[in-house]
Design an enzyme around this catalytic site. Sequence first.
Site, PDB file in Angstrom:
ATOM      1  N   THR A   1      58.418  22.644   8.973  1.00 38.03           N
ATOM      2  CA  THR A   1      58.581  22.279   7.565  1.00 38.03           C
ATOM      3  C   THR A   1      57.296  22.514   6.772  1.00 38.03           C
ATOM      4  OG1 THR A   1      58.820  20.349   6.108  1.00 38.03           O
ATOM      5  CG2 THR A   1      58.132  19.889   8.346  1.00 38.03           C
ATOM      6  N   ASP A   2      57.445  22.721   5.466  1.00 36.52           N
ATOM      7  CA  ASP A   2      56.273  22.847   4.595  1.00 36.52           C
ATOM      8  C   ASP A   2      55.446  21.554   4.589  1.00 36.52           C
ATOM      9  OD1 ASP A   2      58.038  21.265   3.090  1.00 36.52           O
ATOM     10  OD2 ASP A   2      58.130  22.622   1.368  1.00 36.52           O
TER      11      ASP A   2
ATOM     12  N   LYS B   1      69.175  12.060   1.749  1.00 37.59           N
ATOM     13  CA  LYS B   1      68.234  13.009   1.150  1.00 37.59           C
ATOM     14  C   LYS B   1      68.482  13.079  -0.350  1.00 37.59           C
ATOM     15  CE  LYS B   1      66.453  14.347   5.172  1.00 37.59           C
ATOM     16  NZ  LYS B   1      67.438  13.994   6.182  1.00 37.59           N
TER      17      LYS B   1
ATOM     18  N   LYS C   1      56.323  16.246  12.952  1.00 43.58           N
ATOM     19  CA  LYS C   1      56.711  17.669  12.913  1.00 43.58           C
ATOM     20  C   LYS C   1      55.492  18.558  13.178  1.00 43.58           C
ATOM     21  CE  LYS C   1      60.119  19.408  12.069  1.00 43.58           C
ATOM     22  NZ  LYS C   1      61.248  19.848  12.950  1.00 43.58           N
TER      23      LYS C   1
ATOM     24  N   TYR D   1      56.725  11.246   9.393  1.00 42.33           N
ATOM     25  CA  TYR D   1      57.641  12.357   9.676  1.00 42.33           C
ATOM     26  C   TYR D   1      56.870  13.673   9.769  1.00 42.33           C
ATOM     27  CZ  TYR D   1      60.636  16.343   8.490  1.00 42.33           C
ATOM     28  OH  TYR D   1      61.224  17.582   8.470  1.00 42.33           O
TER      29      TYR D   1
HETATM   30  P1  NAD Z   1      69.545  16.327  10.069  1.00 46.04           P
HETATM   31  O1  NAD Z   1      68.888  14.997  10.069  1.00 46.04           O
HETATM   32  O2  NAD Z   1      70.670  16.579   9.141  1.00 46.04           O
HETATM   33  O3  NAD Z   1      70.102  16.643  11.542  1.00 46.04           O
HETATM   34  C1  NAD Z   1      69.342  16.412  12.694  1.00 46.04           C
HETATM   35  C2  NAD Z   1      70.251  16.618  13.902  1.00 46.04           C
HETATM   36  O4  NAD Z   1      69.465  16.429  15.097  1.00 46.04           O
HETATM   37  C3  NAD Z   1      71.410  15.617  13.973  1.00 46.04           C
HETATM   38  O5  NAD Z   1      72.618  16.281  14.283  1.00 46.04           O
HETATM   39  C4  NAD Z   1      71.009  14.678  15.099  1.00 46.04           C
HETATM   40  O6  NAD Z   1      72.110  14.106  15.789  1.00 46.04           O
HETATM   41  C5  NAD Z   1      70.192  15.594  15.986  1.00 46.04           C
HETATM   42  N1  NAD Z   1      69.224  14.853  16.824  1.00 46.04           N
HETATM   43  C6  NAD Z   1      68.340  13.909  16.398  1.00 46.04           C
HETATM   44  N2  NAD Z   1      67.645  13.436  17.444  1.00 46.04           N
HETATM   45  C7  NAD Z   1      68.080  14.113  18.536  1.00 46.04           C
HETATM   46  C8  NAD Z   1      67.732  14.080  19.910  1.00 46.04           C
HETATM   47  N3  NAD Z   1      66.792  13.231  20.374  1.00 46.04           N
HETATM   48  N4  NAD Z   1      68.366  14.927  20.760  1.00 46.04           N
HETATM   49  C9  NAD Z   1      69.325  15.773  20.314  1.00 46.04           C
HETATM   50  N5  NAD Z   1      69.713  15.823  19.031  1.00 46.04           N
HETATM   51  C10 NAD Z   1      69.093  15.008  18.151  1.00 46.04           C
HETATM   52  O7  NAD Z   1      68.384  17.399   9.892  1.00 46.04           O
HETATM   53  P2  NAD Z   1      68.311  18.731   9.001  1.00 46.04           P
HETATM   54  O8  NAD Z   1      68.030  18.362   7.600  1.00 46.04           O
HETATM   55  O9  NAD Z   1      69.475  19.581   9.334  1.00 46.04           O
HETATM   56  O10 NAD Z   1      66.983  19.386   9.581  1.00 46.04           O
HETATM   57  C11 NAD Z   1      67.035  20.262  10.710  1.00 46.04           C
HETATM   58  C12 NAD Z   1      65.628  20.710  11.060  1.00 46.04           C
HETATM   59  O11 NAD Z   1      65.039  21.383   9.939  1.00 46.04           O
HETATM   60  C13 NAD Z   1      64.665  19.574  11.420  1.00 46.04           C
HETATM   61  O12 NAD Z   1      63.840  19.999  12.480  1.00 46.04           O
HETATM   62  C14 NAD Z   1      63.865  19.365  10.149  1.00 46.04           C
HETATM   63  O13 NAD Z   1      62.595  18.836  10.417  1.00 46.04           O
HETATM   64  C15 NAD Z   1      63.790  20.790   9.615  1.00 46.04           C
HETATM   65  N6  NAD Z   1      63.625  20.877   8.159  1.00 46.04           N
HETATM   66  C16 NAD Z   1      64.566  20.380   7.324  1.00 46.04           C
HETATM   67  C17 NAD Z   1      64.406  20.517   5.943  1.00 46.04           C
HETATM   68  C18 NAD Z   1      65.451  19.993   4.985  1.00 46.04           C
HETATM   69  O14 NAD Z   1      65.261  20.138   3.763  1.00 46.04           O
HETATM   70  N7  NAD Z   1      66.555  19.423   5.430  1.00 46.04           N
HETATM   71  C19 NAD Z   1      63.284  21.144   5.424  1.00 46.04           C
HETATM   72  C20 NAD Z   1      62.312  21.631   6.317  1.00 46.04           C
HETATM   73  C21 NAD Z   1      62.509  21.515   7.691  1.00 46.04           C
HETATM   74  P1  TYD Z   2      63.531  13.849   0.189  1.00 43.18           P
HETATM   75  O1  TYD Z   2      64.918  14.384   0.057  1.00 43.18           O
HETATM   76  O2  TYD Z   2      63.336  12.598   0.957  1.00 43.18           O
HETATM   77  O3  TYD Z   2      62.666  15.053   0.800  1.00 43.18           O
HETATM   78  P2  TYD Z   2      61.065  15.144   1.067  1.00 43.18           P
HETATM   79  O4  TYD Z   2      60.396  13.885   0.713  1.00 43.18           O
HETATM   80  O5  TYD Z   2      61.043  15.395   2.534  1.00 43.18           O
HETATM   81  O6  TYD Z   2      60.621  16.294   0.227  1.00 43.18           O
HETATM   82  O7  TYD Z   2      62.893  13.639  -1.259  1.00 43.18           O
HETATM   83  C1  TYD Z   2      62.716  14.696  -2.169  1.00 43.18           C
HETATM   84  C2  TYD Z   2      61.945  14.159  -3.364  1.00 43.18           C
HETATM   85  O8  TYD Z   2      62.748  13.188  -4.036  1.00 43.18           O
HETATM   86  C3  TYD Z   2      60.663  13.432  -2.993  1.00 43.18           C
HETATM   87  O9  TYD Z   2      59.681  13.680  -4.007  1.00 43.18           O
HETATM   88  C4  TYD Z   2      61.047  11.968  -3.003  1.00 43.18           C
HETATM   89  C5  TYD Z   2      62.089  11.920  -4.098  1.00 43.18           C
HETATM   90  N1  TYD Z   2      63.139  10.887  -3.939  1.00 43.18           N
HETATM   91  C6  TYD Z   2      63.399  10.005  -4.989  1.00 43.18           C
HETATM   92  O10 TYD Z   2      62.779  10.054  -6.061  1.00 43.18           O
HETATM   93  N2  TYD Z   2      64.394   9.077  -4.813  1.00 43.18           N
HETATM   94  C7  TYD Z   2      65.117   8.978  -3.659  1.00 43.18           C
HETATM   95  O11 TYD Z   2      66.002   8.084  -3.566  1.00 43.18           O
HETATM   96  C8  TYD Z   2      64.842   9.897  -2.600  1.00 43.18           C
HETATM   97  C9  TYD Z   2      65.603   9.845  -1.312  1.00 43.18           C
HETATM   98  C10 TYD Z   2      63.842  10.845  -2.791  1.00 43.18           C
END
Ligand code: NAD
Ligand code: TYD
Length: 347
Positions: free
Chosen positions: A134-135, A198, A163, A159
């Site tokens: 992640t960034d 999120k 990561k 978090y």
């Molecule tokens: P998410 O929380 O929606 O899903 C995570 C999945 O991992 C779930 O299905 C959960 O059951 C599984 N999991 C958790 N712990 C586990 C374990 N111990 N063993 C096996 N499975 C397990 O996450 P996401 O948003 O889809 O993110 C996926 C990946 O991308 C992550 O590594 C996250 O750090 C990275 N990422 C996400 C974002 C974003 O914006 N969502 C941005 C940058 C990086």
């Molecule tokens: P989030 O989806 O938690 O992603 P990240 O913090 O990993 O970038 O949050 C995105 C942005 O939105 C972050 O600046 C925090 C803000 N935020 C709120 O203002 N209110 C909320 O209820 C949540 C969940 C996030």
Amino acid sequence: MHDELRQLTGTILVTGGMGFIGSNFVRYLLREHPAARIVNLDKVTYAGNPRNLADLTEEPRYVFVQADVRDGEALGKALTAHGVDQIVHFAAETHVDRSILGAGDFIRTNVEGTQVLLDAARAAGVRRFLHISTDEVYGTLGSSGAFVEESPILPNSPYAASKAGADVLARAYHVTYGLPVIITRTCNNYGPFQFPEKFIPLMIVNAFRDVPLPIYGDGLYVREWLHVEDHCRALARVLAEGRPGEVYNIGSGEERTNLEVVREILRLTGKPETLLTTVKDRPGHDRRYALDHAKLRRELGWAPAIPFAAGLRQAVEWYRGHEAWWQEILSGEYRSYYQQQYGERTA
Ligand code: NAD
Ligand code: TYD
């Protein structure tokens, strides 16, 4: 249209495939890479939802294995039994606010789980290990500039720190053991099947329910938003053609303040701005993230295709059309989480 570049073949283990990006990626591979087989290994935590892939039970190129990435024995079995030759590692605890409430699960899954998976990958002799980072590992930016792949790793939340631990471990396995690791670091994703803790899906479902939209602090925090479909296309490209030992940023250039995003969601849902509520800020809140993804463009010819305005409209329509999906989530553990996270903030 199939991706005109190299088709993926062989058997790909996707960890965390019941989550948001993982489930979109499984679907993307099945659709765009007809020669690839997929093993989805997921523990199914609160964030994992079998309904995300419920329609795949009859799919001959797809297998689901319920296991924890910290369970080396289960990993070894899955890798051998299905002849896995590539791994894409998404499984993680992913929500910053939950990591502030307690970091234990983040260290166990993100750091220890990655180490156990890297060892299993070594033992199985896979030809690719794509680690999804992640960034947020880079920390925070001022009002200008963007992170490049060589920027220092300076995570600020538990978090992000977990990561970063996983990210540098994956790199170390490449240097020490020659494991063919590639690392991608992406910005904030959005789109279908994102868990409504999120920012974007939380605001959309709150708007539909006429529940206040909680903005942390002044709302001028900036995030870069990438549609999950664009992200999946980038990941397939990196898996097929990326160079082991390299890091690739995956960005969109679509920077918005949180207030801008929420105002647009209110407009798209037809709800009043009076729903907007300022609440207590997140501790250690990173001000701005932005990624320079020139390397990915230059080396692999990838560019984002979905503009944020169109992607956000599509996301709002997806949540409008899938109320049963999010209502089921809202009726479970989510309720106590929401109370814990937002009760005190709004008091
Ligand atoms: P998410 O929380 O929606 O899903 C995570 C999945 O991992 C779930 O299905 C959960 O059951 C599984 N999991 C958790 N712990 C586990 C374990 N111990 N063993 C096996 N499975 C397990 O996450 P996401 O948003 O889809 O993110 C996926 C990946 O991308 C992550 O590594 C996250 O750090 C990275 N990422 C996400 C974002 C974003 O914006 N969502 C941005 C940058 C990086
Ligand atoms: P989030 O989806 O938690 O992603 P990240 O913090 O990993 O970038 O949050 C995105 C942005 O939105 C972050 O600046 C925090 C803000 N935020 C709120 O203002 N209110 C909320 O209820 C949540 C969940 C996030």
